[in-house]
Design a protein around this motif. Structure first.
Motif, PDB file in Angstrom:
ATOM      1  N   ALA A 137      25.930  55.755 -70.245  1.00 32.56           N
ATOM      2  CA  ALA A 137      25.001  55.294 -69.212  1.00 32.56           C
ATOM      3  C   ALA A 137      24.248  54.049 -69.680  1.00 32.56           C
ATOM      4  O   ALA A 137      24.084  53.083 -68.919  1.00 32.56           O
ATOM      5  N   ALA A 138      23.800  54.051 -70.928  1.00 27.23           N
ATOM      6  CA  ALA A 138      23.102  52.886 -71.471  1.00 27.23           C
ATOM      7  C   ALA A 138      24.037  51.686 -71.564  1.00 27.23           C
ATOM      8  O   ALA A 138      23.637  50.549 -71.300  1.00 27.23           O
ATOM      9  N   GLN A 139      25.288  51.940 -71.919  1.00 24.03           N
ATOM     10  CA  GLN A 139      26.257  50.853 -72.018  1.00 24.03           C
ATOM     11  C   GLN A 139      26.499  50.210 -70.660  1.00 24.03           C
ATOM     12  O   GLN A 139      26.555  48.981 -70.544  1.00 24.03           O
ATOM     13  N   ARG A 140      26.604  51.047 -69.627  1.00 23.19           N
ATOM     14  CA  ARG A 140      26.807  50.497 -68.279  1.00 23.19           C
ATOM     15  C   ARG A 140      25.567  49.754 -67.798  1.00 23.19           C
ATOM     16  O   ARG A 140      25.667  48.701 -67.159  1.00 23.19           O
ATOM     17  N   ARG A 141      24.390  50.286 -68.099  1.00 26.65           N
ATOM     18  CA  ARG A 141      23.145  49.680 -67.626  1.00 26.65           C
ATOM     19  C   ARG A 141      22.883  48.335 -68.306  1.00 26.65           C
ATOM     20  O   ARG A 141      22.425  47.391 -67.658  1.00 26.65           O
ATOM     21  N   LEU A 142      23.185  48.240 -69.592  1.00 28.83           N
ATOM     22  CA  LEU A 142      22.887  47.018 -70.338  1.00 28.83           C
ATOM     23  C   LEU A 142      23.988  45.974 -70.226  1.00 28.83           C
ATOM     24  O   LEU A 142      23.727  44.781 -70.410  1.00 28.83           O
ATOM     25  N   GLY A 143      25.208  46.417 -69.944  1.00 30.72           N
ATOM     26  CA  GLY A 143      26.303  45.462 -69.796  1.00 30.72           C
ATOM     27  C   GLY A 143      26.550  44.668 -71.067  1.00 30.72           C
ATOM     28  O   GLY A 143      26.648  45.226 -72.159  1.00 30.72           O
ATOM     29  N   ARG A 144      26.621  43.348 -70.926  1.00 31.11           N
ATOM     30  CA  ARG A 144      26.901  42.492 -72.073  1.00 31.11           C
ATOM     31  C   ARG A 144      25.787  42.559 -73.116  1.00 31.11           C
ATOM     32  O   ARG A 144      26.035  42.378 -74.320  1.00 31.11           O
ATOM     33  N   ARG A 145      24.576  42.817 -72.673  1.00 29.59           N
ATOM     34  CA  ARG A 145      23.459  42.919 -73.631  1.00 29.59           C
ATOM     35  C   ARG A 145      23.657  44.085 -74.583  1.00 29.59           C
ATOM     36  O   ARG A 145      23.144  44.062 -75.700  1.00 29.59           O
ATOM     37  N   TRP A 146      24.387  45.120 -74.141  1.00 30.32           N
ATOM     38  CA  TRP A 146      24.676  46.266 -75.013  1.00 30.32           C
ATOM     39  C   TRP A 146      25.476  45.821 -76.228  1.00 30.32           C
ATOM     40  O   TRP A 146      25.190  46.210 -77.352  1.00 30.32           O
ATOM     41  N   VAL A 147      26.487  44.988 -75.982  1.00 27.75           N
ATOM     42  CA  VAL A 147      27.311  44.480 -77.080  1.00 27.75           C
ATOM     43  C   VAL A 147      26.463  43.655 -78.041  1.00 27.75           C
ATOM     44  O   VAL A 147      26.548  43.801 -79.260  1.00 27.75           O
ATOM     45  N   GLN A 148      25.614  42.797 -77.491  1.00 24.08           N
ATOM     46  CA  GLN A 148      24.757  41.964 -78.330  1.00 24.08           C
ATOM     47  C   GLN A 148      23.787  42.810 -79.149  1.00 24.08           C
ATOM     48  O   GLN A 148      23.562  42.545 -80.333  1.00 24.08           O
TER      49      GLN A 148
END
Length: 199
Positions: A137-148
């Motif tokens: 859920a956090a990965q979907r919510r943050l999108g590219r920012r999650w990777v960063q």
């Protein structure tokens, strides 16, 4: 191995990741003599060592995928990452509880006098946002920012190695093997990124 098969083995992998902590707990409760003359220090040292091994294991998932060209390795990325964070937290708690007896004034003194404590504490703090955003859920919510955000794990690796090197006070004699392994894992990642088609 397929992704579905790898997922079936995930509970077993989680159990294997937890075994060192369970073994240390059993030793502390029933066989403290096996922890040597200073059981508290031994627990702190062992949790720190396992925290570093778990971090290197988590960082090896992507290189293994690149080298074997098998995507099922990624099934275990979150489990190994959370294990690394958990052992780092156990290491910090063991130090604060067993060696400092939760004496916060003494902790402040240690931070001001021992640079390796500052570096280790910073690495532990950086784990927190990674652990809290480890869900799908956090990965979907943050999108590219999650990777960063999760690229902080590389900085954590560097800080952990500096922490170990300064702690042992023997240069790279004790930490050299870990440094070489970390450098090798980073080299494989860079190699994989260089081979990636440019958009």
């Amino acid at each position: 191995m397929t992704v579905q098969t790898a997922r079936r083995f995930r509970p077993l992998v989680v159990l294997l990741l937890a075994l060192p902590a369970l073994w240390m707990l059993l030793q502390a409760l029933f066989w403290p003599q096996q922890l040597g003359a200073d059981p508290a220090k031994q627990v702190v040292d062992q949790t720190g060592q396992w925290a570093l091994w778990m971090l290197l294991l988590a960082l090896s998932v992507t290189p293994l995928r690149l080298l074997t060209r098998q995507g099922w390795w990624l099934v275990y990325r979150r489990s190994t990452g959370l294990a690394a964070a958990a052992y780092a937290l156990l290491h910090g708690l063991a130090y604060a509880v067993l060696l400092l007896q939760l004496d916060w004034a003494r902790l402040g003194h240690e931070l001001s006098e021992r640079p390796y404590m500052v570096v280790g504490s910073l690495a532990l703090l950086l784990y927190l946002p990674l652990a809290l955003t480890s869900t799908h859920a956090a990965q979907r919510r943050l999108g590219r920012r999650w990777v960063q955000l999760h690229r902080l794990v590389y900085l954590i690796g560097v800080l952990a190695l500096i922490h170990l090197t300064w702690l042992k006070k023997t240069g790279l004699y004790d930490s050299g093997g870990y440094v070489l392994l970390f450098a090798g894992l980073m080299a494989v990642r860079l190699w994989g990124r260089a081979r990636r088609p440019q958009s």
